[in-house]
Design an enzyme around this catalytic site. Structure first.
Site, PDB file in Angstrom:
ATOM      1  CB  VAL A  33       5.348   4.655 -10.877  1.00  0.00           C
ATOM      2  CG1 VAL A  33       5.549   3.362 -10.103  1.00  0.00           C
ATOM      3  CG2 VAL A  33       6.001   5.815 -10.148  1.00  0.00           C
ATOM      4  CD  GLU A  38      -7.153   0.375 -14.102  1.00  0.00           C
ATOM      5  OE1 GLU A  38      -7.335   1.373 -14.834  1.00  0.00           O
ATOM      6  OE2 GLU A  38      -7.668  -0.721 -14.327  1.00  0.00           O
ATOM      7  CB  CYS A  49      -6.929   8.260 -12.114  1.00  0.00           C
ATOM      8  SG  CYS A  49      -5.681   7.727 -10.977  1.00  0.00           S
ATOM      9  N   PRO A  85       0.837  -1.200   0.000  1.00  0.00           N
ATOM     10  CG  PRO A  85       0.076  -0.950   2.203  1.00  0.00           C
ATOM     11  CD  PRO A  85       0.946  -1.812   1.333  1.00  0.00           C
TER      12      PRO A  85
HETATM   13  C1  SIN Z   1      -8.584   6.449  -9.034  1.00  0.00           C
HETATM   14  O1  SIN Z   1      -8.680   7.633  -9.150  1.00  0.00           O
HETATM   15  O2  SIN Z   1      -7.470   5.946  -8.991  1.00  0.00           O
HETATM   16  C2  SIN Z   1      -9.799   5.546  -8.923  1.00  0.00           C
HETATM   17  C3  SIN Z   1     -11.092   6.239  -8.944  1.00  0.00           C
HETATM   18  C4  SIN Z   1     -12.285   5.322  -8.904  1.00  0.00           C
HETATM   19  O3  SIN Z   1     -12.167   4.113  -8.748  1.00  0.00           O
HETATM   20  O4  SIN Z   1     -13.383   5.836  -9.041  1.00  0.00           O
END
Ligand code: SIN
Length: 473
Positions: free
Chosen positions: A228, A246, A280, A172
């Site tokens: 990364v 992701e 993100c 984590p």
């Molecule tokens: C993220 O921003 O990394 C994930 C956002 C989400 O799962 O809604």
């Protein structure tokens, strides 16, 4: 002050090197995290490797029942976990509560879906031969998760992997490790056997290197920056590990002249100010059709003025940013935009609430020459770009190496279909700023990543397909 350790082979392992864990709302130390380094990572990988035969060799029902117990324990401890999330990440408590629900939903979903994993039997072209496929867990998985969703990104990865029969080494974020430690405690309580879920804490560079190079690891799943992600992919290539990534985004949010403007403002607030813009999939470039500019901006600024900035524990709408680096990034976007001709419509600086709180900021007259257009700001900054027609808009939306999420508001069905098809993004919100659930394939095009999480795809990511050709003679 509480000390936090790593979970390896079912035991909490101590070490001598410690890192501070701070509450971003006030920079107070909330605990110490003990760094187990590359040796700890190696031991955890070995523990996962040793636990794999029994865990993968058992029935899907056995694993599913344990995961369902984990899910129930998380729901039962929602209040405590939500507080931990807010203390270590800064997000408002109501968002932490929503994250517990969202994160737990992945466990329930994968526990159920794993019962449905099956192979295929083909109509063989050779009468003497039977041909079939079976699906099997890929093996030991390294999961590296970010600070912005300390719970949901952990469960989205680990529960999918574990449901399939994989064993996991989780790293984590060192900024928000307490949530994972709590999750691991509950996993043990639920009956997850030693070594099936290991949590290693410490320096991300050192531990990340071990987790992405060790030959026992068969898959890396990572959420975080594109930089990364590329490094992990390079590391993984030596032993040809499977990767799911992701990564960053640069989400367009489009307001067409036929939108319901009030809904569009609410959708933008949902997307842009979730976790103070530190997601993100947060709207990063807001495209407004020229004819509705004034009305939309008036509504937006009015709404923004009603948002309460403050400590996430004190009923706020916008909490702090995670650290000083995040503040400096926002400042540099704003400075660059103003220097190149943008207009500041509201906000623009650090809030009086505290040094990591930034005022919600709106900049208009943004162009493709500015940092605010090309880079993810990961904060409460709304860059406004005007557009004339659909063709020029699509070109601007797709003018980025990222392709995670995109949003638009329109009431015209022909336009809705056309724009949805043309956007080069993995996820599209139409008349909504909220798109995340356990059910949707979460992931991006281009440099925003590889693979999908959640949904049925999220399970497939941890399964290998084996073809069997059986000559019955
Ligand atoms: C993220 O921003 O990394 C994930 C956002 C989400 O799962 O809604």
């Amino acid at each position: 002050m509480q000390d936090y350790h790593s979970l390896i082979a079912g035991k909490w392992v101590k070490s001598s090197k410690k890192l501070k864990i701070e509450n971003p709302a006030n920079q107070k130390i909330i605990g110490y995290l003990y760094d187990v380094g590359s040796q700890g990572a190696k031991k955890a990988i070995e523990a996962a490797h040793n636990a794999f035969p029994n865990w993968s060799g058992n029935t899907a029902k056995y694993r599913s029942d344990i995961l369902k117990k984990w899910y129930s324990l998380i729901k039962k401890n929602k209040k405590e976990i939500s507080k931990i999330i807010t203390l270590e990440s800064g997000k408002p408590l109501k968002e932490s509560e929503a994250e517990v629900e969202y994160g737990a939903s992945f466990i329930e979903w994968f526990a159920e879906q794993s019962l449905r994993v099956s192979g295929e039997i083909f109509n063989s072209p050779d009468i003497k031969k039977k041909m079939m496929t079976i699906k099997q867990p890929i093996g030991v998985v390294s999961a590296i998760t970010p600070w912005n969703f300390p719970l949901a990104m952990v469960t989205r990865k680990t529960s999918a992997a574990m449901a399939c029969g994989c064993t996991v080494v989780l790293k984590p974020s060192e900024l928000t490790p307490i949530t994972s430690i709590k999750l691991a405690e509950l996993a043990l309580k639920a009956g997850v056997p030693p070594g099936v879920l290991n949590v290693v804490n410490g320096n991300p560079k050192i531990i990340g290197k071990s987790l992405s190079t060790h030959p026992f690891v068969k898959k890396i799943t990572f959420t975080g920056s594109t930089l990364v992600g590329k490094l992990l992919m390079r590391n993984a290539s030596n032993t040809v590990k499977s990767v799911s990534l992701e990564l960053g985004g640069n989400a367009p949010f489009v307001v067409f002249d036929d939108s319901n403007l009030e809904n569009a403002v609410n959708g933008l607030i949902d997307s842009k100010f979730r976790n103070a813009g530190q997601t993100c999939i947060s709207a990063n470039r807001v495209f407004v059709q020229e004819s509705v500019e004034k009305k939309f901006l008036d509504l937006l600024i009015n709404k923004i003025e009603s948002l309460k900035i403050g400590d996430g524990m004190k009923n706020s709408d916008i909490g702090p940013l995670i650290n000083t680096k995040a503040i400096l990034k926002l400042k540099s976007h704003i400075k660059d935009a103003l220097k190149k001709g943008a207009n500041l419509l509201c906000g623009g600086s650090v809030s009086t609430v505290g040094e990591l709180f930034f005022q919600p900021t709106v900049l208009s007259n943004i162009t493709s020459k500015m940092m605010a257009f090309n880079n993810e700001n990961f904060g409460p900054l709304v860059p406004i770009i005007l557009f004339k027609n659909d063709e020029s808009l699509i070109k601007m939306c797709n003018d980025t190496s990222y392709g995670l999420a995109a949003y638009f508001y329109s009431q015209n069905s022909k336009r809705i279909w056309n724009i949805s098809e043309k956007l080069e993004f993995g996820m599209v919100g139409v008349n909504t700023g909220k798109i995340s659930t356990y059910l949707n394939p979460f992931g991006g095009f281009k440099e925003s990543g590889i693979g999908r999480e959640g949904s049925t795809d999220g399970l497939e990511a941890f399964l290998e397909k084996k073809y069997i050709s059986w000559d019955q003679n």
